[in-house]
Design an enzyme around this catalytic site. Structure first.
Site, short mmCIF file in Angstrom:
data_model
loop_
_atom_site.label_atom_id
_atom_site.label_comp_id
_atom_site.label_asym_id
_atom_site.label_seq_id
_atom_site.Cartn_x
_atom_site.Cartn_y
_atom_site.Cartn_z
N ASP A 1 -5.04 -10.66 -0.20
CA ASP A 1 -3.74 -11.33 0.00
C ASP A 1 -2.90 -11.25 -1.27
O ASP A 1 -3.36 -11.56 -2.37
CB ASP A 1 -3.97 -12.79 0.38
CG ASP A 1 -2.66 -13.47 0.75
OD1 ASP A 1 -1.76 -12.79 1.29
OD2 ASP A 1 -2.52 -14.68 0.50
N HIS B 1 5.02 0.32 -0.43
CA HIS B 1 5.78 -0.63 0.37
C HIS B 1 4.76 -1.67 0.83
O HIS B 1 3.64 -1.66 0.35
CB HIS B 1 6.46 0.08 1.55
CG HIS B 1 5.48 0.73 2.46
ND1 HIS B 1 4.86 1.93 2.15
CD2 HIS B 1 4.95 0.33 3.64
CE1 HIS B 1 4.02 2.24 3.12
NE2 HIS B 1 4.04 1.30 4.03
N HIS C 1 3.44 -4.99 3.90
CA HIS C 1 3.47 -5.56 5.24
C HIS C 1 2.99 -7.01 5.24
O HIS C 1 2.22 -7.41 4.37
CB HIS C 1 2.56 -4.77 6.18
CG HIS C 1 2.92 -3.33 6.34
ND1 HIS C 1 4.03 -2.93 7.04
CD2 HIS C 1 2.33 -2.20 5.89
CE1 HIS C 1 4.10 -1.59 7.02
NE2 HIS C 1 3.09 -1.12 6.32
N GLU D 1 -0.42 -4.33 11.79
CA GLU D 1 0.31 -3.98 10.58
C GLU D 1 1.80 -4.21 10.73
O GLU D 1 2.48 -4.65 9.81
CB GLU D 1 0.05 -2.50 10.27
CG GLU D 1 0.46 -2.10 8.87
CD GLU D 1 0.37 -0.60 8.67
OE1 GLU D 1 -0.54 -0.17 7.95
OE2 GLU D 1 1.20 0.15 9.23
N HIS E 1 0.85 -1.19 0.00
CA HIS E 1 0.00 0.00 0.00
C HIS E 1 0.89 1.25 0.00
O HIS E 1 2.10 1.17 0.18
CB HIS E 1 -0.96 0.02 1.18
CG HIS E 1 -0.35 0.32 2.52
ND1 HIS E 1 -1.07 0.85 3.56
CD2 HIS E 1 0.91 0.16 2.98
CE1 HIS E 1 -0.29 1.00 4.61
NE2 HIS E 1 0.90 0.59 4.29
#
Lengths: 137, 137, 137, 137, 137, 137
Positions: free
Chosen positions: B79, B39, B41, B126, B14
């Site tokens: 995902d 980037h 997570h 996160e 995101h």
């Protein structure tokens, strides 16, 4: 000979994709990792160095120095970045865990071996279930 | 009244960016999270439901059902995806932890409340240091 | 030469008990682990393989292949099972962490070494405080 | 040859300080770790031993014996103590992670090698980000 | 109403000791925690705030602001310090997990409630097995 | 009002099975959890109590007392045991996470509420992905 390890974190995005392959071939080999807009991870990096303990300080090496080298040579360039688009030292290299691990070794080997210790291992954890290790040979 | 929780994992990319702001304003507010190429997570999602235990099965609800709902309504769509570009239910919504958490609630509330239990909380982690929780009000 | 590791989970029950010993001797050696109806654990298994990185894919080996081998050769046979009663490859072998680790090596060594990598280490974590490692020799 | 590891916890305080250096020099080298009244950590210690599995018990060594040796030789002397003031075997030794790790090896090597196994590694984790390992040479 | 949490780490030493009690009484009540030279921990602090999400930024509050308040009001004063000797805001207060948790609330409540959110909970984890939570009433 | 939590560990085996159902019905509802010889878990139990802090000791309650109650009333009866065969207080109750959690509450509520605090929550973690919480009503 003692070994000490510093762990750092960063987060980045990437996708696994071979330019000259078709979409289908990429999907067959890389699965969801080839999704066109990429995805990302919280990576953990473990840098292990080895050497003799300084009898005065009791340190092999001050871990703040290692931490700063990781910051300057690695995190500065990859944290909150995209491995495919933003990272100079990964240009032309497919950003698998294996390849990132080896390139981090190559960036850190010089600066660390100038200190009073030797780089021993780079370990890169991509997810709770997957990690790679490289010992330089 | 008992509470049970199912934890699932996903990874996604995101960036945090307000279209109508300048690059500078975005950087001032969002820092590295506004980097243009994004980037990512490893996210952990905790879905907590509440209700009465069935005296026959000893289950509030079979967690496999909850797990499948999370899979079908959420993970299938996020995902290995990019929140800014790929996710229908985040369209026009800036993908902060807070907003993703609330939208996941909205997607799961209906299907879960049709079962023998009620959605109680969505928690979205996160990074090791940051998480959000939403209780639906 | 790079090393990559895949971690998987399973849960199983077992008891530690030498048939030809008395109840007392078993209790003396194995303590609560010899309780007649057994107990169980959430095990974590780490499978480490080593080899050369493929310059095309950037993979040593696709970890999904390793994951599937672990699934087919190991988890299929031990997950949600009892090591003393249900597991063919542990027949006649006392299910200590050491022995399970070595038998997992024996089951995986063949299929993994047929791939483009070599099995390097099996690590089996039984509790937060105990684990075993086996390197095949 | 199999390796088994027992992990134990303790908490202790310490400060890093070279007596013959000025306050400034100490702060320059050790930073906040040289604060005059000390600070502390939750340490995790991993003791790895190696050897042959006993075909009768399936144990390399009963981990309760290792656990008891760690308790008697190490934890008894350092848990809830101050490394600079309270610990006999650290007298005159600056309590860095490296030095504590090596001294723990020296205390455990004798008693463990009298058993049916050999001490292989002491790993001492001081914080989530720092740990040392010592293999005895 | 959404809840977000920021986790931070610090390490400190302390001892539990009531001045007007005998050594024996202190040991009876506090056990090893009353050792005269103290011991220490790696503490984790979780600061949870609540409020409305800003529709522009998607933030309840920028967690960097929360992180900086924790740094300035708390960590600056306690990290790598001794709770009994060095910490102004713990003067005359026995540094149990409960008391530290409540005093951290008192220090943070003002500055946080001046922002666009409210302090909801302070959670302080002292060891893997013990933590306290305080909600301000 | 402050909340403190003590975490303890145990391992046990169980199977999920309704006697009057067919093998097929059991498998349909409980899946692998109905395997005839059972399986097991490393459970973590979190006991949260609430009340006022004692101004003398700084304790809500000495956690060693809570720990000993958990040991005597719970762990003594279930650690290294089989929930279906060995545990008096689970007789006739199907050992799901929900039911074990509620029965642990019932065993601890009396003894804890005789102290200077009240039982607030029992949380039982069965796997990394599943846990239940019970607040007594």
């Amino acid at each position: 000979m003692i070994y000490i390890t510093r762990k750092e974190h960063f987060c980045a995005s990437h996708k696994l994709y071979v330019q000259e392959w078709s979409e289908e071939k990429n999907r067959e080999i890389f699965g969801k990792c080839s999704n066109p807009n990429g995805h990302g991870h919280n990576y953990s990096i473990y840098v292990t160095v080895k050497g003799e303990v300084d009898s005065k300080t009791g340190f092999l090496i001050n871990l703040k120095i290692i931490s700063k080298l990781i910051q300057d040579y690695i995190l500065e360039k990859i944290d909150h970045k995209d491995f495919n688009l933003d990272v100079e030292f990964m240009k032309g290299i497919i950003p698998t865990t294996e390849n990132i691990t080896r390139e981090i070794w190559r960036k850190l080997e010089g600066p660390i071996n100038e200190l009073s210790c030797q780089l021993h291992c780079i370990k890169l954890q991509e997810t709770e279930k997957n990690y790679a290790e490289y010992y330089g040979e």
